[in-house]
Design an enzyme around this catalytic site. Structure first.
Site, short mmCIF file in Angstrom:
data_model
loop_
_atom_site.label_atom_id
_atom_site.label_comp_id
_atom_site.label_asym_id
_atom_site.label_seq_id
_atom_site.Cartn_x
_atom_site.Cartn_y
_atom_site.Cartn_z
N ASN A 88 0.93 -1.01 0.05
CA ASN A 88 -0.07 -0.04 -0.16
C ASN A 88 0.98 1.24 0.06
O ASN A 88 2.24 1.04 0.03
CB ASN A 88 -0.91 -0.06 1.21
CG ASN A 88 -2.26 0.59 0.74
OD1 ASN A 88 -2.36 1.64 0.08
ND2 ASN A 88 -3.19 -0.21 1.34
N HIS A 118 22.45 3.32 13.00
CA HIS A 118 23.47 4.14 13.15
C HIS A 118 24.10 3.80 14.52
O HIS A 118 23.16 3.57 15.57
CB HIS A 118 23.29 5.49 13.30
CG HIS A 118 22.68 5.75 11.68
ND1 HIS A 118 23.55 6.14 10.77
CD2 HIS A 118 21.34 5.92 11.31
CE1 HIS A 118 22.62 6.42 9.69
NE2 HIS A 118 21.51 6.22 10.05
#
Length: 200
Positions: A88, A118
């Site tokens: 979607n 990170h």
């Protein structure tokens, strides 16, 4: 950057080790940003053009694929999609490494699949320091709206991920899992065959 250095960086990426934007810059040619832009601006009636763009964007794409625009991807070329996929609107692939999606998978609006994170310490985030681990979504999985799937996760066959979940660890097959962090709440059983389909 020499070929040997590129191979060394690729090996570190494959091992899930920290690398920087500059070190990984040689991969820029694998980004499909122009094709993704074109797909997101192609009229719905141009079915053949949309299909051709999906084939150009993704590493591999199965048959009977429905992907409602807009969608976003860091590369696109690291995404592999099976048959009978439905994605979607506002699906985001952060595909610095592979995202592999099986057959019959359904993904609701505004879901993010991110292979990359990170380091916690700011000194290690210099030059956008990051690490990446592949995501695998097995056949017949349904992922609810606004879910986020994090690096290294595998979602097992037939499982359902509840809306708004943050999936930080792998989910076993045939289970319902939800929450932040996402946790298994129950198994999917034959009793679920009568849920919302009893009138059929």
């Amino acid at each position: 950057m020499t070929h040997a250095h590129e191979e060394e960086v690729l090996a570190r990426i494959a091992a899930g080790l920290v690398h920087t934007e500059s070190e990984a810059a040689f991969q820029a040619s694998r980004r499909r940003t122009e094709q993704i832009f074109a797909y997101n601006h192609t009229p719905p009636g141009e079915v053949e053009k949309r299909r051709a763009l999906l084939v150009a964007i993704f590493g591999s794409v199965g048959e009977r694929t429905v992907l409602l625009p807009p969608f976003h991807a860091g590369f696109g070329s690291n995404v592999h999609i099976g048959d009978d996929f439905f994605g979607n609107v506002n699906l985001t692939f952060v595909d610095d490494v592979d995202i592999r999606i099986g057959d019959g998978v359904m993904i609701a609006p505004s879901v993010t699949l991110t292979t990359t994170g990170h380091p916690v310490h700011p000194a290690r985030r210099t030059d956008f320091g990051r690490f990446s681990e592949p995501i695998v979504i097995e056949d017949k999985v349904w992922i609810g709206s606004n879910a986020v799937v994090l690096p290294g996760v595998r979602i097992g066959y037939g499982s359902v991920i509840g809306a708004g979940s943050v999936v930080s660890r792998s989910i076993p097959p045939m289970t319902v899992a939800l929450g932040t962090p996402c946790r298994v709440v129950r198994a999917i059983t034959d009793e679920d065959l009568t849920t919302r389909t009893a009138e059929r």
